[in-house]
Design a protein around this motif. Sequence first.
Motif, PDB file in Angstrom:
ATOM      1  N   ALA A 102       0.831  -1.199   0.000  1.00 12.99           N
ATOM      2  CA  ALA A 102       0.000   0.000   0.000  1.00 12.99           C
ATOM      3  C   ALA A 102       0.869   1.253   0.000  1.00 12.99           C
ATOM      4  N   ARG A 103       1.944   1.236   0.803  1.00 16.98           N
ATOM      5  CA  ARG A 103       2.834   2.398   0.869  1.00 16.98           C
ATOM      6  C   ARG A 103       3.478   2.666  -0.487  1.00 16.98           C
ATOM      7  N   ARG A 104       3.922   1.621  -1.171  1.00 18.40           N
ATOM      8  CA  ARG A 104       4.555   1.812  -2.485  1.00 18.40           C
ATOM      9  C   ARG A 104       3.565   2.387  -3.492  1.00 18.40           C
ATOM     10  N   HIS A 105       2.333   1.897  -3.462  1.00 20.23           N
ATOM     11  CA  HIS A 105       1.323   2.422  -4.384  1.00 20.23           C
ATOM     12  C   HIS A 105       1.004   3.880  -4.061  1.00 20.23           C
ATOM     13  N   LEU A 106       0.895   4.214  -2.798  1.00 18.15           N
ATOM     14  CA  LEU A 106       0.629   5.603  -2.416  1.00 18.15           C
ATOM     15  C   LEU A 106       1.757   6.529  -2.881  1.00 18.15           C
ATOM     16  N   LEU A 107       2.992   6.112  -2.662  1.00 19.32           N
ATOM     17  CA  LEU A 107       4.132   6.939  -3.071  1.00 19.32           C
ATOM     18  C   LEU A 107       4.191   7.101  -4.586  1.00 19.32           C
ATOM     19  N   THR A 108       3.888   6.031  -5.304  1.00 17.74           N
ATOM     20  CA  THR A 108       3.898   6.109  -6.772  1.00 17.74           C
ATOM     21  C   THR A 108       2.817   7.051  -7.277  1.00 17.74           C
ATOM     22  N   LEU A 109       1.624   6.947  -6.723  1.00 22.27           N
ATOM     23  CA  LEU A 109       0.531   7.826  -7.141  1.00 22.27           C
ATOM     24  C   LEU A 109       0.817   9.277  -6.772  1.00 22.27           C
ATOM     25  N   ALA A 110       1.497   9.486  -5.658  1.00 17.18           N
ATOM     26  CA  ALA A 110       1.899  10.841  -5.297  1.00 17.18           C
ATOM     27  C   ALA A 110       2.948  11.377  -6.270  1.00 17.18           C
ATOM     28  N   GLU A 111       3.883  10.514  -6.679  1.00 19.29           N
ATOM     29  CA  GLU A 111       4.901  10.927  -7.648  1.00 19.29           C
ATOM     30  C   GLU A 111       4.272  11.285  -8.988  1.00 19.29           C
ATOM     31  N   LEU A 112       3.161  10.606  -9.330  1.00 22.15           N
ATOM     32  CA  LEU A 112       2.441  10.893 -10.576  1.00 22.15           C
ATOM     33  C   LEU A 112       1.458  12.047 -10.423  1.00 22.15           C
ATOM     34  N   ASN A 113       1.430  12.647  -9.227  1.00 22.33           N
ATOM     35  CA  ASN A 113       0.593  13.809  -8.920  1.00 22.33           C
ATOM     36  C   ASN A 113      -0.904  13.506  -8.837  1.00 22.33           C
ATOM     37  N   TYR A 114      -1.273  12.221  -8.647  1.00 17.27           N
ATOM     38  CA  TYR A 114      -2.675  11.900  -8.408  1.00 17.27           C
ATOM     39  C   TYR A 114      -3.025  12.019  -6.929  1.00 17.27           C
ATOM     40  N   LEU A 115      -1.990  12.021  -6.074  1.00 13.68           N
ATOM     41  CA  LEU A 115      -2.177  12.195  -4.642  1.00 13.68           C
ATOM     42  C   LEU A 115      -1.260  13.308  -4.146  1.00 13.68           C
ATOM     43  N   GLU A 116      -1.685  13.920  -3.061  1.00 15.32           N
ATOM     44  CA  GLU A 116      -0.817  14.841  -2.326  1.00 15.32           C
ATOM     45  C   GLU A 116      -0.539  14.221  -0.960  1.00 15.32           C
ATOM     46  N   THR A 117       0.544  14.656  -0.315  1.00 21.03           N
ATOM     47  CA  THR A 117       0.922  14.035   0.953  1.00 21.03           C
ATOM     48  C   THR A 117       1.656  15.029   1.844  1.00 21.03           C
ATOM     49  N   ASP A 118       1.550  14.773   3.147  1.00 20.35           N
ATOM     50  CA  ASP A 118       2.329  15.543   4.115  1.00 20.35           C
ATOM     51  C   ASP A 118       3.469  14.705   4.673  1.00 20.35           C
ATOM     52  N   GLY A 119       3.712  13.553   4.032  1.00 21.64           N
ATOM     53  CA  GLY A 119       4.754  12.652   4.488  1.00 21.64           C
ATOM     54  C   GLY A 119       4.216  11.454   5.244  1.00 21.64           C
ATOM     55  N   GLN A 120       3.003  11.589   5.771  1.00 20.47           N
ATOM     56  CA  GLN A 120       2.383  10.473   6.493  1.00 20.47           C
ATOM     57  C   GLN A 120       1.017  10.123   5.895  1.00 20.47           C
ATOM     58  N   TYR A 121       0.192  11.129   5.709  1.00 21.45           N
ATOM     59  CA  TYR A 121      -1.134  10.916   5.136  1.00 21.45           C
ATOM     60  C   TYR A 121      -1.149  11.366   3.679  1.00 21.45           C
ATOM     61  N   PHE A 122      -2.077  10.765   2.932  1.00 25.85           N
ATOM     62  CA  PHE A 122      -2.225  11.061   1.514  1.00 25.85           C
ATOM     63  C   PHE A 122      -3.672  11.447   1.238  1.00 25.85           C
ATOM     64  N   TRP A 123      -3.875  12.286   0.220  1.00 24.70           N
ATOM     65  CA  TRP A 123      -5.228  12.660  -0.192  1.00 24.70           C
ATOM     66  C   TRP A 123      -5.224  12.933  -1.697  1.00 24.70           C
ATOM     67  N   LEU A 124      -6.403  12.871  -2.293  1.00 31.91           N
ATOM     68  CA  LEU A 124      -6.514  13.040  -3.738  1.00 31.91           C
ATOM     69  C   LEU A 124      -6.124  14.452  -4.148  1.00 31.91           C
ATOM     70  N   SER A 125      -5.463  14.560  -5.289  1.00 35.78           N
ATOM     71  CA  SER A 125      -5.098  15.864  -5.826  1.00 35.78           C
ATOM     72  C   SER A 125      -6.112  16.297  -6.883  1.00 35.78           C
ATOM     73  N   ALA A 126      -5.985  17.512  -7.327  1.00 36.92           N
ATOM     74  CA  ALA A 126      -6.904  18.048  -8.340  1.00 36.92           C
ATOM     75  C   ALA A 126      -6.772  17.324  -9.672  1.00 36.92           C
ATOM     76  N   LYS A 127      -5.665  16.605  -9.871  1.00 35.66           N
ATOM     77  CA  LYS A 127      -5.442  15.940 -11.151  1.00 35.66           C
ATOM     78  C   LYS A 127      -6.531  14.914 -11.457  1.00 35.66           C
ATOM     79  N   VAL A 128      -7.101  14.283 -10.407  1.00 29.66           N
ATOM     80  CA  VAL A 128      -8.124  13.262 -10.645  1.00 29.66           C
ATOM     81  C   VAL A 128      -9.389  13.870 -11.225  1.00 29.66           C
ATOM     82  N   LEU A 129      -9.553  15.189 -11.070  1.00 28.61           N
ATOM     83  CA  LEU A 129     -10.732  15.840 -11.634  1.00 28.61           C
ATOM     84  C   LEU A 129     -10.740  15.775 -13.159  1.00 28.61           C
TER      85      LEU A 129
END
Length: 260
Positions: free
Chosen positions: A43-70
Amino acid sequence: MNKADWIEGMARGMAVLESFDTERQRLNATLTAQRTGLTRAAARRHLLTLAELNYLETDGQYFWLSAKVLGFAGSYLSSARLPRAVQPTLHQLSLATQLSCSVAVLQNDAVIIVARGIWQGCDLPAKTSHSVLAYGLHVGTRLPAHATSTGQVLLANLQAAPLKAWLEANPLSRLTARTATQAKDLKQKLKQVAKQDYCLALEEHELGVDALAVPLRNERGDMVAALNLVRSGAGPNAPDLVTRWLALLQQTAQALRPLI
């Protein structure tokens, strides 16, 4: 589908994206693993990958959807026939009833709102209004099918085998004291919904919120979606939804048949 064509990594990545919803807007690796069935490390690897692709944003611990998914949602709403066909009618329905309304489709364990008509003049109590908005009654919202009027209409129109498979695959979580959490209880209500061809859900998804739904069928008679009216914060002397609005809701569904 041929098993050789299945891409497991893509399926897992999409499952991670789908684990974010209006009730869980921020997830860490542990919560994501619980929601997807992945290991925490995966799960952590998938979250980091999606954040690198800018589909998620993160504060280093938690992740949330970015505007890109719109971008996906915008492409769907501009190209899909159903939302475009029903939206003008939903505005008229909201004006006529002074209630909000939705069109939703079934996807796995949930219904997804694809079009909304929002009555802006409603005066909800502060607590109720906040609660409704917290559940995100807007286009794209996923709501549990078993506890919503649109979901029950859609489930009631399934054939016996698909409904049996659905009930076996999806736990019926309790959202209020009125939510059906046993398969036998839900099946009993779905039989009644199928017989009367509408569903009245009284505080099954959220306290203080009632909804009335009817199926939306095309000209061939195939069910495409469900249409509902939602009433929030009604008192004990509020008029019965079925008596007051069922005929209009059914007329609206009939008028939409040539369009969908």
